[in-house]
Design a protein around this motif. Structure first.
Motif, PDB file in Angstrom:
ATOM      1  N   ARG A   1       0.827  -1.202   0.000  1.00  0.00           N
ATOM      2  CA  ARG A   1       0.000   0.000   0.000  1.00  0.00           C
ATOM      3  C   ARG A   1       0.863   1.254   0.000  1.00  0.00           C
TER       4      ARG A   1
ATOM      5  N   ARG B   1       0.889   3.999  -2.907  1.00  0.00           N
ATOM      6  CA  ARG B   1       0.656   5.395  -2.567  1.00  0.00           C
ATOM      7  C   ARG B   1       1.759   6.275  -3.135  1.00  0.00           C
TER       8      ARG B   1
ATOM      9  N   GLN C   1      -3.482   8.236  -1.422  1.00  0.00           N
ATOM     10  CA  GLN C   1      -3.733   7.051  -0.612  1.00  0.00           C
ATOM     11  C   GLN C   1      -4.925   6.266  -1.140  1.00  0.00           C
TER      12      GLN C   1
ATOM     13  N   ASP D   1      -4.633   2.514  -2.503  1.00  0.00           N
ATOM     14  CA  ASP D   1      -5.386   1.427  -1.882  1.00  0.00           C
ATOM     15  C   ASP D   1      -6.234   0.677  -2.904  1.00  0.00           C
ATOM     16  N   ASN D   2      -6.732   1.387  -3.902  1.00  0.00           N
ATOM     17  CA  ASN D   2      -7.505   0.716  -4.952  1.00  0.00           C
ATOM     18  C   ASN D   2      -6.641  -0.279  -5.722  1.00  0.00           C
TER      19      ASN D   2
ATOM     20  N   GLY E   1      -3.810   1.818   7.597  1.00  0.00           N
ATOM     21  CA  GLY E   1      -4.980   2.040   6.761  1.00  0.00           C
ATOM     22  C   GLY E   1      -6.100   2.754   7.488  1.00  0.00           C
TER      23      GLY E   1
END
Length: 264
Positions: free
Chosen positions: A16, A20, A26, A30-31, A228
């Motif tokens: 992640r 990023r 972010q 995250d997607n 997260g």
């Protein structure tokens, strides 16, 4: 299967972070991480023929990233728009290789495996990224660090790279005062400061008063900032740090200027 799941769980916060750093967002990062997990869940063969589960995870991500065109949104403004402009001038795949090698500690052989290259190509991409970033941008850096020896080391590293250090702050109050005297292009901050104040809170106050700036955080507990549960730093250096990690993070943060505020 249980061991593989545990290995993926341990690597996920760093995937992640990598996503990023690449996207400058972010949410977007995250997607991509979620898409990577979905791909592996639907096709477990993606984990096969890899030197490690961690390498397989990043290899799967890289396939999705490349197939999507490695985008940074073109309709962004401010820092994200600067990132978009800077990325257009970089040699392809160089930033990915540099992040994988210097910030995530993959060997050149592992970088090659993840990106579908040979180790010589991976090494050349990393060196090209270093040259292009070092030659492109020089600016001012504020250091927030309460340990004198570390602060002096960071100051020397940043200065040797051609950047100018505006000053060193040891506490939250000193950081806010220093930023008010001269606004830096980049902030390099420890998390825990001399008076037990928070480097995160200091950075947030500086940004609230003076606007967003790229930030690099240094901490002995990086996992705590990659949960997260809140905004996260794209550039996070674990202690004890290496000079190579600092140089890489400073070059990229200064070059792309895409790091968002980390909420305390």
């Amino acid at each position: 299967m249980t061991d593989t799941t545990a290995e993926i769980s341990r690597a996920l916060p760093y995937l992640r972070q990598y996503a990023r750093a690449l996207t400058g967002s972010q949410a977007s990062g995250d997607n991509y991480a979620a898409a990577t997990l979905e791909a592996i869940l639907s096709d477990r063969s993606l984990l096969e023929d890899a030197t490690s589960t961690r390498a397989a995870l990043f290899r799967t991500f890289h396939g999705i990233w490349i197939s999507s065109g490695a985008p940074v949104a073109g309709d962004e403004a401010g820092l994200a728009a600067r990132a978009q402009k800077h990325m257009a001038g970089l040699t392809g795949n160089t930033r990915e290789a540099l992040l994988l090698h210097t910030l995530l500690d993959f060997t050149f052989a592992e970088v090659a495996e993840i990106m579908g290259l040979d180790p010589v190509e991976a090494h050349e991409l990393v060196e090209t990224a270093r040259r292009e970033m070092a030659d492109a941008v020089a600016g001012s850096v504020m250091i927030i660090e309460d340990e004198s020896i570390i602060a002096m080391d960071l100051e020397a590293l940043v200065s040797d790279m051609g950047h100018r250090v505006t000053g060193i702050a040891r506490t939250h109050a000193e950081a806010v005062k220093l930023a008010g005297e001269e606004l830096p292009d980049l902030i390099l901050a420890d998390i825990q400061l001399a008076d037990n104040s928070s480097g995160i809170e200091a950075v947030n106050e500086v940004m609230q008063d003076l606007g967003k700036r790229p930030v690099i955080f240094i901490t002995a507990f990086p996992e705590r900032l990659l949960s997260g549960e809140r905004k996260e730093p794209a550039f996070l250096i674990p202690k004890p740090y290496t000079q190579e990690k600092v140089r890489s993070a400073v070059s990229q943060a200064m070059f792309f200027a895409s790091t968002e505020t980390l909420s305390a």
